[in-house]
Design a protein around this motif. Structure first.
Motif, PDB file in Angstrom:
ATOM      1  N   ALA A 294      12.047 -14.597  -0.881  1.00 46.61           N
ATOM      2  CA  ALA A 294      13.032 -14.687   0.208  1.00 46.61           C
ATOM      3  C   ALA A 294      12.838 -13.600   1.256  1.00 46.61           C
ATOM      4  N   ALA A 295      12.073 -12.554   0.908  1.00 46.70           N
ATOM      5  CA  ALA A 295      11.969 -11.393   1.796  1.00 46.70           C
ATOM      6  C   ALA A 295      10.990 -11.630   2.939  1.00 46.70           C
ATOM      7  N   VAL A 296      11.240 -10.906   4.045  1.00 43.22           N
ATOM      8  CA  VAL A 296      10.304 -10.931   5.176  1.00 43.22           C
ATOM      9  C   VAL A 296       9.011 -10.221   4.776  1.00 43.22           C
ATOM     10  N   ALA A 297       9.187  -9.124   4.084  1.00 43.55           N
ATOM     11  CA  ALA A 297       8.025  -8.339   3.630  1.00 43.55           C
ATOM     12  C   ALA A 297       8.447  -7.479   2.442  1.00 43.55           C
ATOM     13  N   THR A 298       7.441  -7.051   1.683  1.00 46.70           N
ATOM     14  CA  THR A 298       7.699  -6.141   0.563  1.00 46.70           C
ATOM     15  C   THR A 298       7.191  -4.760   0.934  1.00 46.70           C
ATOM     16  N   CYS A 299       8.006  -3.742   0.654  1.00 45.81           N
ATOM     17  CA  CYS A 299       7.577  -2.365   0.940  1.00 45.81           C
ATOM     18  C   CYS A 299       7.079  -1.726  -0.348  1.00 45.81           C
ATOM     19  N   GLN A 300       5.943  -1.061  -0.268  1.00 48.10           N
ATOM     20  CA  GLN A 300       5.419  -0.328  -1.418  1.00 48.10           C
ATOM     21  C   GLN A 300       5.194   1.122  -0.994  1.00 48.10           C
ATOM     22  N   PRO A 301       6.184   1.998  -1.177  1.00 46.92           N
ATOM     23  CA  PRO A 301       6.059   3.369  -0.677  1.00 46.92           C
ATOM     24  C   PRO A 301       5.403   4.330  -1.664  1.00 46.92           C
ATOM     25  N   SER A 302       5.027   3.849  -2.852  1.00 53.61           N
ATOM     26  CA  SER A 302       4.583   4.733  -3.923  1.00 53.61           C
ATOM     27  C   SER A 302       3.347   5.548  -3.543  1.00 53.61           C
ATOM     28  N   MET A 303       3.347   6.805  -4.033  1.00 54.50           N
ATOM     29  CA  MET A 303       2.190   7.677  -3.778  1.00 54.50           C
ATOM     30  C   MET A 303       1.065   7.392  -4.765  1.00 54.50           C
ATOM     31  N   TRP A 304       1.457   7.022  -5.992  1.00 55.69           N
ATOM     32  CA  TRP A 304       0.476   6.902  -7.058  1.00 55.69           C
ATOM     33  C   TRP A 304       0.561   5.548  -7.726  1.00 55.69           C
ATOM     34  N   GLU A 305      -0.471   4.767  -7.617  1.00 55.06           N
ATOM     35  CA  GLU A 305      -0.563   3.500  -8.339  1.00 55.06           C
ATOM     36  C   GLU A 305      -1.967   3.396  -8.909  1.00 55.06           C
ATOM     37  N   SER A 306      -2.079   2.781 -10.079  1.00 57.17           N
ATOM     38  CA  SER A 306      -3.429   2.511 -10.570  1.00 57.17           C
ATOM     39  C   SER A 306      -3.766   1.040 -10.352  1.00 57.17           C
ATOM     40  N   PHE A 307      -2.743   0.200 -10.111  1.00 59.20           N
ATOM     41  CA  PHE A 307      -2.976  -1.212  -9.850  1.00 59.20           C
ATOM     42  C   PHE A 307      -1.953  -1.760  -8.843  1.00 59.20           C
ATOM     43  N   SER A 308      -0.688  -1.499  -9.071  1.00 58.23           N
ATOM     44  CA  SER A 308       0.446  -1.979  -8.269  1.00 58.23           C
ATOM     45  C   SER A 308       0.728  -3.456  -8.473  1.00 58.23           C
ATOM     46  N   ARG A 309       1.509  -3.721  -9.482  1.00 62.07           N
ATOM     47  CA  ARG A 309       1.918  -5.098  -9.768  1.00 62.07           C
ATOM     48  C   ARG A 309       2.867  -5.618  -8.687  1.00 62.07           C
ATOM     49  N   LEU A 310       3.577  -4.689  -8.032  1.00 64.09           N
ATOM     50  CA  LEU A 310       4.505  -5.126  -6.988  1.00 64.09           C
ATOM     51  C   LEU A 310       3.748  -5.832  -5.859  1.00 64.09           C
ATOM     52  N   ASP A 345       2.932   7.134   8.152  1.00 61.24           N
ATOM     53  CA  ASP A 345       4.092   7.969   8.470  1.00 61.24           C
ATOM     54  C   ASP A 345       5.236   7.079   8.940  1.00 61.24           C
ATOM     55  N   ASP A 346       6.354   7.695   9.310  1.00 60.17           N
ATOM     56  CA  ASP A 346       7.536   6.913   9.660  1.00 60.17           C
ATOM     57  C   ASP A 346       7.310   6.052  10.901  1.00 60.17           C
ATOM     58  N   ALA A 347       6.522   6.576  11.844  1.00 62.49           N
ATOM     59  CA  ALA A 347       6.283   5.813  13.066  1.00 62.49           C
ATOM     60  C   ALA A 347       5.522   4.525  12.751  1.00 62.49           C
ATOM     61  N   GLU A 348       4.486   4.651  11.929  1.00 64.00           N
ATOM     62  CA  GLU A 348       3.701   3.462  11.562  1.00 64.00           C
ATOM     63  C   GLU A 348       4.542   2.495  10.742  1.00 64.00           C
ATOM     64  N   PHE A 349       5.405   3.064   9.931  1.00 58.61           N
ATOM     65  CA  PHE A 349       6.278   2.214   9.125  1.00 58.61           C
ATOM     66  C   PHE A 349       7.165   1.362  10.037  1.00 58.61           C
ATOM     67  N   GLU A 350       7.749   1.990  11.048  1.00 55.21           N
ATOM     68  CA  GLU A 350       8.659   1.254  11.935  1.00 55.21           C
ATOM     69  C   GLU A 350       7.919   0.178  12.721  1.00 55.21           C
ATOM     70  N   VAL A 351       6.754   0.533  13.243  1.00 53.94           N
ATOM     71  CA  VAL A 351       5.979  -0.449  14.011  1.00 53.94           C
ATOM     72  C   VAL A 351       5.554  -1.599  13.091  1.00 53.94           C
ATOM     73  N   GLY A 352       5.116  -1.252  11.887  1.00 49.74           N
ATOM     74  CA  GLY A 352       4.694  -2.280  10.927  1.00 49.74           C
ATOM     75  C   GLY A 352       5.833  -3.234  10.611  1.00 49.74           C
ATOM     76  N   LEU A 353       7.021  -2.686  10.417  1.00 55.38           N
ATOM     77  CA  LEU A 353       8.180  -3.538  10.133  1.00 55.38           C
ATOM     78  C   LEU A 353       8.447  -4.495  11.292  1.00 55.38           C
ATOM     79  N   GLU A 354       8.368  -3.937  12.488  1.00 55.50           N
ATOM     80  CA  GLU A 354       8.630  -4.780  13.668  1.00 55.50           C
ATOM     81  C   GLU A 354       7.607  -5.908  13.760  1.00 55.50           C
ATOM     82  N   ILE A 355       6.351  -5.582  13.516  1.00 54.05           N
ATOM     83  CA  ILE A 355       5.300  -6.622  13.602  1.00 54.05           C
ATOM     84  C   ILE A 355       5.584  -7.731  12.592  1.00 54.05           C
ATOM     85  N   LEU A 356       5.873  -7.347  11.359  1.00 56.01           N
ATOM     86  CA  LEU A 356       6.069  -8.362  10.324  1.00 56.01           C
ATOM     87  C   LEU A 356       7.346  -9.176  10.569  1.00 56.01           C
ATOM     88  N   ALA A 357       8.374  -8.502  11.093  1.00 53.70           N
ATOM     89  CA  ALA A 357       9.630  -9.213  11.329  1.00 53.70           C
ATOM     90  C   ALA A 357       9.550 -10.101  12.572  1.00 53.70           C
TER      91      ALA A 357
END
Lengths: 401, 485
Positions: A294-310, A345-357
């Motif tokens: 149902a989501a527009v996009a999924t956010c994955q903010p994690s610093m450390w993943e070995s695979f990322s099931r999300l 960073d936060d700026a890229e995050f905001e622009v990315g959100l806008e693009i996807l939305a």
């Protein structure tokens, strides 16, 4: 079907069971169940713990069967924890620690003497022992009890603990290592002197037969567009940073997007952001998948993943991802799949959100690319085939010397 | 039979622990049921602090439930100090344990004999303790004689057991396979000095003696790691590295080895060199015997007795040099020319001296500043303010005194207890603050050290000769010092 080497394969993990949450634990369970149903003799050696915060003994010790898999549980003993905290703080701060302090840190948390002694006495029953993840006492102990039968599945992260000398010695002395992703393998090659045998096997994904985004919206009373984070809320997962970035983005106006959080653990939502951030807490697997769809996009903010099931869950639901590019694994998957955008960073995050939305067609294309990527590389059949091949070849090589 | 093994245990990297694990495996194979009690957290069934006099009582408490108790004795696990009241108390504890535990076997790995006047109380108590031990296992007769001579004690029953009785090989490889895995040429004659890097191991003697081995195909590998991070050991490692720079055939490899790697090095070697300055018996020598490798050992402790028929015992450095040269198929002569010139040697000297100075001042390794650490230790050592009444030990009026004290405590509790709690909390917060401060100062010092290192490197090109012995997989080659990084 059975292994070409005599004996069974033993998975060693700190917790096991259908009630146990966590990516690494889920993968072990799914892998053990699939190998067992394919006829391969498999056992799981684990502790009686359920909760990875308290490590309290929850399950009864002894042999049990969980979804057809033989599970041997051993009681947990607890250290006093003083050394663990003091030394752990030093390690986290990146300060140097001696080998003996590192050993003290490792042994002063939870441990299971009975599990170690069982392996010491009965490792002959198994042709291969697969402990996971790298940082836990059970993994270190299993690798110590029978190093030449051990194939590590480290689930390695680029963190200060990975640089400890105790783990260097462990990685060097085992029979082989299987990795969840190429960036994880690259990291291990940078940090350790690895055994000759190592391979990227990946993780398998269960593919849901259907998604019902409407059911999720109805059940939880959520309408309008939203982005989602689904997973544990722990240090390193960076959920607080996500809330902060999203809160600032939403406060800027011009959007009606909301952020939905699901999963266990505490998260601090500042009062100013509470109208735009919805915390649902733990939800079922089915609800989570419907929410991702149902989501527009999924956010994955994690610093450390070995695979990322999300990431994989999101792409299976054809939903694009906005992931933190500072995590090598997240950046790698996004780059390889074309299934989303990576921010730093936060700026890229905001622009990315806008693009996807603002670009539903682009977002849909990214979602489709992501799904194709998962189906091409991370179905259980592919992963099991790669895993079995490694285990069989390495076990035979070990027997033949 | 139910057996309690009192010992450190894997996964700790500890020689006594590994010895105990192999003994446990052998006992279980013989049908015994064995549990482990350890003084350090590890894969033991029980973990207890065994020092400070009360430790042996804790062993005694567990011992009641077993048919047999085997205690692997190493002084550092039972005594916090070498002398003084604390030592006296822990000696008394051991006396009680040795005297009252009938089914006890003590396996003696090391003993610290008290020095000085023999009439001292600690001397007396330690002599009593060991004389009353029901059964003590030594690895050599020499150790029994040393106890009789230095302490005047002989346990009730003495057993001499070969150090390697329970040992099993950890690798199943031949010399060529082991060498292939370690990247060593089959053509080379390999001397090996292996184990924890400490001055008393005398590895420097091996390097010095090796200089007299004329063969260009001879190699000396000094392999091991530092067990305790004290300046003495770090300086010794620096010294070994410095010595190794003078001879391209010598390699110092600092690595924490697994059991397999340890055995692999021994299998890959032609001769194990153990030039110890002091030791009672050697686990390395036993592993060499087990894996069929000859050894050269110095005549200290019980090594001469422990060695096998093919092993050679030497007394002096000159004898060591002759033995090594003869083993490599020649007579002592001149080694190939060294690889550093005078200017490089001077530069190395300055750099190593600076490192040692930093290490001693606590700047190296970001170590804790000593004065803060000491204050913190004292603060942590303070017990929390007591809010309960300790029973009076006086025989007759003790109970009455305790009753009066309890009454007074209750009567004044409303007034005194909040203050006590505040003092306790203050103590805790101060310790915490000091701890953070210690960590921060250590970090600052580490930053300073790194900055100094960078400044030094940019100003001196010979600095790139540091750590030339870095171990890499693949054929081991040693580049010229000036080219190494």
């Amino acid at each position: 079907m059975s292994w070409s080497a005599p004996g069974a394969l033993a998975f060693v993990c700190p917790r096991y069971g259908v009630e146990v949450l966590g990516g690494a634990e889920t993968v072990v369970r799914q892998m053990a169940e699939r190998l067992t149903s394919a006829g391969y003799p498999v056992e799981v050696l684990t502790t009686c713990a359920l909760d990875h915060y308290t490590w309290a003994n929850h399950f009864p010790p002894g042999e049990a069967e969980v979804n057809g898999v033989t599970v041997r549980r051993f009681p947990v003993q607890h250290g006093k924890g003083h050394h663990r905290k003091a030394i752990g703080d030093r390690i986290t701060a990146g300060l140097p620690t001696s080998f003996s302090d590192q050993e003290l840190w490792l042994n002063d948390g939870f441990r299971s003497a009975q599990l170690f002694h069982f392996l010491m006495d009965h490792h002959d029953r198994y042709h291969t022992i697969v402990p996971t993840p790298y940082m836990f006492w059970t993994t270190y102990a299993a690798a110590n009890a029978a190093p030449q039968k051990t194939v590590l599945r480290p689930c390695l992260h680029d963190e200060s603990f990975a640089r400890l000398d105790i783990y260097r010695a462990m990685f060097r002395s085992v029979r082989g290592v299987v990795f969840n992703s190429q960036p994880e393998a690259d990291l291990a090659h940078r940090l350790y002197e690895l055994p000759q045998r190592s391979e990227v096997v990946g993780e398998g994904m269960e593919i849901p037969s259907r998604y019902d985004p409407g059911r999720f919206r109805r059940s939880y009373g959520i309408d309008g567009p939203f982005v989602i984070y689904a997973g544990r809320r722990e240090w390193g997962k960076n959920v607080d940073v996500l809330v902060e970035y999203f809160g600032r983005f939403a406060a800027g106006g011009g959007t009606n997007l909301r952020l939905v959080l699901t999963g266990r653990g505490q998260v601090h939502i500042p009062p100013a952001y509470q109208r735009r951030v919805i915390d649902l807490g733990y939800v079922s697997e089915e609800d989570k998948n419907d929410a991702l769809a149902a989501a527009v996009a999924t956010c994955q903010p994690s610093m450390w993943e070995s695979f990322s099931r999300l990431l994989m869950d999101s792409w299976l639901a054809s939903t694009p991802v906005l992931g933190f590019g500072g995590c090598a694994v997240t950046a790698y998957h996004i780059d390889q799949s074309g299934g989303g955008l990576a921010y730093f960073d936060d700026a890229e995050f905001e622009v990315g959100l806008e693009i996807l939305a603002d670009s539903p067609a682009l977002a849909a294309r990214m979602g489709r690319s992501g799904r194709e990527y998962v189906l091409a590389h991370h179905t259980w059949d592919q992963v099991i085939e790669r895993f079995v091949k490694c285990i069989e070849v390495w076990a035979v090589e070990a027997v033949e010397g | 039979m139910r057996v309690l093994m009192v010992s450190p245990f894997p996964p700790l990297r500890d020689g006594v622990g590994k010895y105990a694990a192999q003994e446990v495996a052998a006992l279980r194979a013989a049908g015994d049921e064995v549990e482990v009690l350890s003084p350090l957290p590890c894969a033991a069934h029980y973990v207890e602090d065994l020092k400070h006099g009360l430790g042996p009582f804790r062993v005694r408490r567990h011992a009641r439930r077993y048919d047999r108790v085997i205690l692997q004795y190493q002084p550092s696990h039972y005594h916090a100090h070498r002398r003084g009241i604390s030592r006296l108390l822990s000696d008394l504890g051991l006396l009680m344990l040795f005297r009252t535990t009938k089914n006890l076997t003590v396996v003696c790995h090391e003993i610290e004999y008290p020095s000085g006047w023999r009439g001292r109380p600690d001397f007396f108590i330690e002599r009593m303790a060991w004389s009353r031990a029901p059964e003590v296992v030594f690895h050599t007769q020499r150790e029994v004689e040393a106890m009789e001579q230095m302490l005047g004690a002989r346990p009730k029953r003495v057993v001499i057991r070969a150090h390697g009785e329970y040992l099993r090989p950890h690798v199943n490889e031949d010399r060529s396979q082991a060498r292939r895995r370690l990247g060593i040429s089959d053509e080379d004659f390999v001397f090996l000095s292996i184990g924890f890097i400490q001055p008393h191991k005398g590895f420097d003697r091996a390097v010095r003696a090796f200089a007299s081995v004329p063969s260009e195909h001879a190699r000396l590998f000094v392999v091991g790691s530092i067990r305790t991070e004290v300046p003495e050991n770090s300086e010794y490692l620096l010294r070994l590295r410095r010595m190794a720079r003078a001879d391209p055939r010598v390699f110092v490899i600092e690595a924490a080895l697994s059991d397999e790697e340890f055995d692999r090095w021994i299998v890959a070697s032609d001769l194990v060199v153990l030039p110890y300055r002091e030791i009672w018996s050697s686990g390395v020598l036993e592993r060499a015997k087990l894996l069929g490798r000859r050894a050269i050992v110095t005549n200290v402790g019980g090594l001469a007795e422990q060695g096998g028929p093919g092993d050679r015992v030497v007394g002096t450095d000159e004898e060591l040099a002759v033995a090594m040269a003869e083993a490599a198929g020649g007579r002592p002569g001149s080694a190939p020319p060294g690889i550093i010139d005078v200017n490089q040697a001077r530069s190395l000297m300055r750099k190593d001296a600076e490192r040692i100075r930093l290490g001693r001042s606590g700047l190296d390794q970001g170590a804790d500043p000593p004065e803060l650490t000491s204050a913190l230790r004292r603060l942590r050592g303070l017990s929390r303010v007591q809010t309960t009444v300790t029973p009076s030990p006086r025989p007759a009026i003790g109970p009455l005194l305790t009753l009066v004290k309890r009454f007074l405590r209750r009567a004044l509790g409303w007034y005194v207890e909040p203050a006590m709690m505040q003092i306790s909390e203050f103590q805790g917060y101060t310790a915490e603050a000091l701890e953070s401060l210690t960590a921060e100062v250590a970090q600052l010092r580490a930053d300073l050290r790194r900055a100094q290192g960078r400044a030094e490197e940019s100003g001196n090109e010979v600095e790139s000769t540091d750590d030339p012995q870095t171990y890499e997989r693949g054929p081991i080659e040693k580049a010229d010092a000036g080219e190494e990084s």
